[in-house]
Design a protein around this motif. Structure first.
Motif, PDB file in Angstrom:
ATOM      1  N   HIS A  23       0.832  -1.197   0.000  1.00  0.00           N
ATOM      2  CA  HIS A  23       0.000   0.000   0.000  1.00  0.00           C
ATOM      3  C   HIS A  23       0.873   1.256   0.000  1.00  0.00           C
ATOM      4  CE1 HIS A  23      -3.063  -2.963   1.038  1.00  0.00           C
ATOM      5  NE2 HIS A  23      -3.976  -2.042   0.747  1.00  0.00           N
ATOM      6  N   PRO A  24       0.306   2.381  -0.424  1.00  0.00           N
ATOM      7  CA  PRO A  24       1.107   3.618  -0.550  1.00  0.00           C
ATOM      8  C   PRO A  24       1.484   4.226   0.804  1.00  0.00           C
ATOM      9  CG  PRO A  24      -1.199   4.081  -1.012  1.00  0.00           C
ATOM     10  CD  PRO A  24      -1.083   2.587  -0.864  1.00  0.00           C
ATOM     11  N   THR A  25       2.385   3.553   1.486  1.00  0.00           N
ATOM     12  CA  THR A  25       2.856   4.027   2.788  1.00  0.00           C
ATOM     13  C   THR A  25       4.257   4.615   2.643  1.00  0.00           C
ATOM     14  OG1 THR A  25       3.839   1.884   3.322  1.00  0.00           O
ATOM     15  CG2 THR A  25       1.537   2.223   3.973  1.00  0.00           C
ATOM     16  N   GLU A  26       4.761   5.124   3.727  1.00  0.00           N
ATOM     17  CA  GLU A  26       6.121   5.655   3.767  1.00  0.00           C
ATOM     18  C   GLU A  26       7.132   4.590   3.374  1.00  0.00           C
ATOM     19  OE1 GLU A  26       8.440   6.436   7.642  1.00  0.00           O
ATOM     20  OE2 GLU A  26       7.364   8.306   7.272  1.00  0.00           O
ATOM     21  N   ILE A  43       3.974   3.416  10.161  1.00  0.00           N
ATOM     22  CA  ILE A  43       3.955   3.182   8.711  1.00  0.00           C
ATOM     23  C   ILE A  43       2.518   3.156   8.192  1.00  0.00           C
ATOM     24  CG2 ILE A  43       4.470   1.491   6.910  1.00  0.00           C
ATOM     25  CD1 ILE A  43       6.925   0.671   8.656  1.00  0.00           C
ATOM     26  N   ALA A  44       1.629   2.443   8.899  1.00  0.00           N
ATOM     27  CA  ALA A  44       0.218   2.357   8.479  1.00  0.00           C
ATOM     28  C   ALA A  44      -0.431   3.748   8.490  1.00  0.00           C
ATOM     29  CB  ALA A  44      -0.541   1.410   9.401  1.00  0.00           C
ATOM     30  N   TRP A  45      -0.128   4.545   9.511  1.00  0.00           N
ATOM     31  CA  TRP A  45      -0.702   5.894   9.607  1.00  0.00           C
ATOM     32  C   TRP A  45      -0.212   6.796   8.469  1.00  0.00           C
ATOM     33  CZ3 TRP A  45      -4.587   7.974  12.214  1.00  0.00           C
ATOM     34  CH2 TRP A  45      -4.682   9.378  12.285  1.00  0.00           C
ATOM     35  N   SER A  46       1.052   6.574   8.046  1.00  0.00           N
ATOM     36  CA  SER A  46       1.620   7.405   6.973  1.00  0.00           C
ATOM     37  C   SER A  46       0.907   7.198   5.637  1.00  0.00           C
ATOM     38  CB  SER A  46       3.115   7.095   6.805  1.00  0.00           C
ATOM     39  OG  SER A  46       3.306   5.817   6.212  1.00  0.00           O
ATOM     40  N   GLY A  47       0.243   6.070   5.484  1.00  0.00           N
ATOM     41  CA  GLY A  47      -0.476   5.807   4.225  1.00  0.00           C
ATOM     42  C   GLY A  47      -1.920   6.258   4.233  1.00  0.00           C
ATOM     43  N   LEU A  48      -2.387   6.783   5.355  1.00  0.00           N
ATOM     44  CA  LEU A  48      -3.794   7.197   5.476  1.00  0.00           C
ATOM     45  C   LEU A  48      -3.920   8.714   5.291  1.00  0.00           C
ATOM     46  CD1 LEU A  48      -4.825   5.057   8.589  1.00  0.00           C
ATOM     47  CD2 LEU A  48      -5.578   4.691   6.242  1.00  0.00           C
ATOM     48  N   SER A  49      -4.704   9.124   4.289  1.00  0.00           N
ATOM     49  CA  SER A  49      -5.055  10.544   4.126  1.00  0.00           C
ATOM     50  C   SER A  49      -6.581  10.575   4.065  1.00  0.00           C
ATOM     51  CB  SER A  49      -4.446  11.117   2.856  1.00  0.00           C
ATOM     52  OG  SER A  49      -4.789  10.318   1.740  1.00  0.00           O
ATOM     53  N   ASP A  51     -15.140   5.536  -2.071  1.00  0.00           N
ATOM     54  CA  ASP A  51     -13.960   5.070  -2.808  1.00  0.00           C
ATOM     55  C   ASP A  51     -12.712   5.088  -1.921  1.00  0.00           C
ATOM     56  OD1 ASP A  51     -15.327   4.576  -5.112  1.00  0.00           O
ATOM     57  OD2 ASP A  51     -14.895   6.526  -6.024  1.00  0.00           O
ATOM     58  N   TRP A  52     -12.604   6.163  -1.118  1.00  0.00           N
ATOM     59  CA  TRP A  52     -11.446   6.252  -0.226  1.00  0.00           C
ATOM     60  C   TRP A  52     -11.432   5.091   0.756  1.00  0.00           C
ATOM     61  CZ3 TRP A  52     -11.017   6.303   5.034  1.00  0.00           C
ATOM     62  CH2 TRP A  52      -9.727   6.560   5.543  1.00  0.00           C
ATOM     63  N   LEU A  53     -12.606   4.759   1.323  1.00  0.00           N
ATOM     64  CA  LEU A  53     -12.698   3.669   2.300  1.00  0.00           C
ATOM     65  C   LEU A  53     -12.339   2.335   1.659  1.00  0.00           C
ATOM     66  CD1 LEU A  53     -13.411   2.931   5.217  1.00  0.00           C
ATOM     67  CD2 LEU A  53     -15.777   2.583   4.477  1.00  0.00           C
ATOM     68  N   GLN A  54     -12.802   2.124   0.417  1.00  0.00           N
ATOM     69  CA  GLN A  54     -12.494   0.869  -0.278  1.00  0.00           C
ATOM     70  C   GLN A  54     -10.994   0.700  -0.504  1.00  0.00           C
ATOM     71  OE1 GLN A  54     -15.207   1.213  -3.733  1.00  0.00           O
ATOM     72  NE2 GLN A  54     -16.098  -0.739  -3.072  1.00  0.00           N
ATOM     73  N   HIS A  55     -10.325   1.807  -0.839  1.00  0.00           N
ATOM     74  CA  HIS A  55      -8.894   1.736  -1.134  1.00  0.00           C
ATOM     75  C   HIS A  55      -8.023   1.705   0.126  1.00  0.00           C
ATOM     76  CE1 HIS A  55     -10.248   3.097  -5.181  1.00  0.00           C
ATOM     77  NE2 HIS A  55      -9.239   2.325  -5.562  1.00  0.00           N
ATOM     78  N   ASN A  56      -8.571   2.151   1.240  1.00  0.00           N
ATOM     79  CA  ASN A  56      -7.775   2.257   2.468  1.00  0.00           C
ATOM     80  C   ASN A  56      -8.247   1.343   3.596  1.00  0.00           C
ATOM     81  OD1 ASN A  56      -5.796   4.805   2.239  1.00  0.00           O
ATOM     82  ND2 ASN A  56      -7.668   5.232   1.102  1.00  0.00           N
ATOM     83  N   ILE A  57      -9.195   0.444   3.278  1.00  0.00           N
ATOM     84  CA  ILE A  57      -9.766  -0.398   4.330  1.00  0.00           C
ATOM     85  C   ILE A  57      -8.710  -1.273   4.991  1.00  0.00           C
ATOM     86  CG2 ILE A  57     -10.446  -2.235   2.716  1.00  0.00           C
ATOM     87  CD1 ILE A  57     -12.396  -1.086   5.845  1.00  0.00           C
ATOM     88  N   PHE A  58      -7.750  -1.803   4.200  1.00  0.00           N
ATOM     89  CA  PHE A  58      -6.710  -2.665   4.777  1.00  0.00           C
ATOM     90  C   PHE A  58      -5.829  -1.881   5.747  1.00  0.00           C
ATOM     91  CE2 PHE A  58      -2.439  -4.388   4.970  1.00  0.00           C
ATOM     92  CZ  PHE A  58      -2.667  -5.715   5.274  1.00  0.00           C
ATOM     93  N   LEU A  59      -5.374  -0.688   5.311  1.00  0.00           N
ATOM     94  CA  LEU A  59      -4.520   0.126   6.173  1.00  0.00           C
ATOM     95  C   LEU A  59      -5.252   0.551   7.440  1.00  0.00           C
ATOM     96  CD1 LEU A  59      -2.489   2.499   3.812  1.00  0.00           C
ATOM     97  CD2 LEU A  59      -1.649   0.574   5.167  1.00  0.00           C
TER      98      LEU A  59
END
Length: 261
Positions: free
Chosen positions: A26-29, A157-163, A169-177
């Motif tokens: 995922h798009p994290t740090e 690291i997980a927090w760095s990928g959350l905006s 759509d945002w929830l679907q893409h970020n549900i794992f993080l």
């Protein structure tokens, strides 16, 4: 190793691997550093996770300090000369366990799940599917410390990928993080509280079992001192982390209670 133990260890390994892999995918740090060719921190994180898993297996599979019967102890002397079982002074009577019938040294307790008496018994940990006792307790503390560092770093690291955005759509893409971060927060809280409580008990030279059942343990109930094993924080920590041999707790107990050893 029982079937239950295999399932618990497999679950712990899979959970560690899945969370770590998800942080890379995922798009994290961590992913951004990898894409830029900055591999030092990603490599350190992987090594730390691997180290925590190896420590977990070591603690969960090692002998926590099982008390051997007289016959096993005699056979072990010739097979394992490097392992020294401390001898209790002859005039001190040791109680015999009502379950496995071995002579039980002071601070030992029979574990119904392991079906063994364990030296300086602390507790039976369901997460490692093993007892925590005199032999593996120091390594258990090391494991908790490493696991805490992994969780704190993983949470960052997980927090760095959350905006955060208010959209489906945002929830679907970020549900794992999001789920990973919440799980890490829960695990971090549990591990931190467990580590702090153990460090406190170690500094007092007492165990979880003794702390919880003080009024039911004969050698504590009949002692003139609140804790007959407490020799001060420095000596308690030194004996716990740096002592290379098992301790004859009877000697400390009778000496501190001003009785002849």
């Amino acid at each position: 190793m029982g079937a239950g133990g295999r399932w618990v260890r497999a679950a712990q390994t899979l959970l560690s691997g899945a969370l770590s892999l998800g942080l890379f995918l995922h798009p994290t740090e961590l992913q951004q550093q990898e894409e830029r060719g900055e591999l030092l921190q990603p490599l350190l994180f992987v090594l730390l996770v691997l180290g925590s898993v190896l420590l977990y297996f070591r603690v969960s599979l090692m002998d926590p300090g099982f008390v051997k019967s007289e016959e096993e102890a005699k056979a072990g002397k010739s097979e394992e000369p490097s392992i020294v079982i401390p001898q209790v002074p002859g005039h001190i009577k040791m109680r015999r366990c009502g379950y496995c019938l071995v002579q039980q040294p002071m601070r030992a307790k029979h574990c119904q799940l392991c079906q063994h008496c364990v030296r300086r018994y602390d507790h039976h940990c369901p997460w490692i599917e093993n007892c925590v006792g005199e032999k593996n307790h120091p390594l258990f503390i090391v494991y908790l410390s490493v696991q805490l560092v992994v969780l704190l770093w993983g949470g960052h690291i997980a927090w760095s990928g959350l905006s955060f955005e208010q959209s489906w759509d945002w929830l679907q893409h970020n549900i794992f993080l999001l789920i990973s971060f919440l799980l890490i927060v829960i695990f971090t809280t549990v591990v931190l509280l467990l580590l702090l409580s153990h460090l406190y008990l170690i500094s007092c030279n007492t165990t979880t079992w003794e702390f919880m059942s003080h009024h039911r343990i004969s050698y504590l109930r009949h002692s003139e001192l609140e804790n007959p094993f407490d020799q001060g924080i420095i000596l308690n920590l030194w004996r716990f982390f740096c002592s290379c041999h098992l301790t004859v707790w009877e000697k400390i107990y009778y000496h501190r209670n001003n009785e002849p050893v």
